[in-house]
Design a protein around this motif. Structure first.
Motif, PDB file in Angstrom:
ATOM      1  N   ILE A  17       0.961  -1.297   0.016  1.00 48.30           N
ATOM      2  CA  ILE A  17      -0.112   0.062  -0.032  1.00 48.30           C
ATOM      3  C   ILE A  17       0.862   1.234   0.053  1.00 48.30           C
ATOM      4  N   GLN A  23      -5.843   9.186  -3.858  1.00 46.96           N
ATOM      5  CA  GLN A  23      -7.007   8.587  -3.922  1.00 46.96           C
ATOM      6  C   GLN A  23      -7.566   7.851  -4.996  1.00 46.96           C
ATOM      7  N   VAL A  26      -5.979   4.226  -5.034  1.00 44.76           N
ATOM      8  CA  VAL A  26      -6.607   3.474  -3.929  1.00 44.76           C
ATOM      9  C   VAL A  26      -8.085   2.916  -4.618  1.00 44.76           C
ATOM     10  N   ASP A  27      -8.774   3.898  -5.345  1.00 39.77           N
ATOM     11  CA  ASP A  27     -10.087   3.750  -5.987  1.00 39.77           C
ATOM     12  C   ASP A  27      -9.698   2.551  -7.159  1.00 39.77           C
ATOM     13  N   LEU A  29      -7.400   0.364  -7.290  1.00 42.83           N
ATOM     14  CA  LEU A  29      -7.502  -1.061  -6.402  1.00 42.83           C
ATOM     15  C   LEU A  29      -8.597  -1.789  -5.980  1.00 42.83           C
ATOM     16  N   CYS A  30      -9.393  -0.770  -5.314  1.00 41.71           N
ATOM     17  CA  CYS A  30     -10.688  -1.186  -4.713  1.00 41.71           C
ATOM     18  C   CYS A  30     -11.556  -1.549  -6.242  1.00 41.71           C
ATOM     19  N   GLY A  31     -11.714  -0.900  -7.099  1.00 41.59           N
ATOM     20  CA  GLY A  31     -12.142  -1.312  -8.231  1.00 41.59           C
ATOM     21  C   GLY A  31     -11.993  -2.805  -8.911  1.00 41.59           C
ATOM     22  N   LEU A  33     -10.376  -5.206  -7.271  1.00 38.91           N
ATOM     23  CA  LEU A  33     -10.811  -6.266  -6.231  1.00 38.91           C
ATOM     24  C   LEU A  33     -12.441  -6.143  -6.189  1.00 38.91           C
ATOM     25  N   GLY A  34     -12.998  -5.230  -6.574  1.00 39.19           N
ATOM     26  CA  GLY A  34     -14.475  -5.494  -6.458  1.00 39.19           C
ATOM     27  C   GLY A  34     -14.952  -6.396  -7.840  1.00 39.19           C
ATOM     28  N   LEU A  46      -9.772  -8.072   3.044  1.00 40.46           N
ATOM     29  CA  LEU A  46      -8.615  -7.445   3.042  1.00 40.46           C
ATOM     30  C   LEU A  46      -8.037  -7.704   4.396  1.00 40.46           C
ATOM     31  N   GLY A  55     -11.403  -6.188   6.447  1.00 40.44           N
ATOM     32  CA  GLY A  55     -12.839  -5.583   5.714  1.00 40.44           C
ATOM     33  C   GLY A  55     -13.558  -7.109   5.309  1.00 40.44           C
TER      34      GLY A  55
END
Length: 63
Positions: A17, A23, A26-27, A29-31, A33-34, A46, A55
């Motif tokens: 990380i 941001q 990070v967005d 990465l989250c997209g 993983l989603g 996570l 999470g």
């Protein structure tokens, strides 16, 4: 990012990380993983380096 398919039911990603700058990254990465969770139809959990859960819903995770 390091990818490791541990079994049919579990895939691990190792993400540093410290390399996420801002941001927007990070967005992204989250997209990602989603999208993985939706494609595999499973939860994305996570976990910190020491194994602390960050999470995800343990009740929906496959064992």
């Amino acid at each position: 990012m390091i990818f490791d398919a541990l079994s049919v039911a579990e895939v691990d990603f190792d993400v540093d990380i410290c390399q996420l700058r801002g941001q927007e990254r990070v967005d992204v990465l989250c997209g990602f993983l989603g999208a993985v969770g939706r494609r595999l139809r499973g939860p994305v959990v996570l976990v910190s380096e020491g194994g602390t859960r960050i999470g995800g819903d343990r009740s929906s995770a496959s064992t």
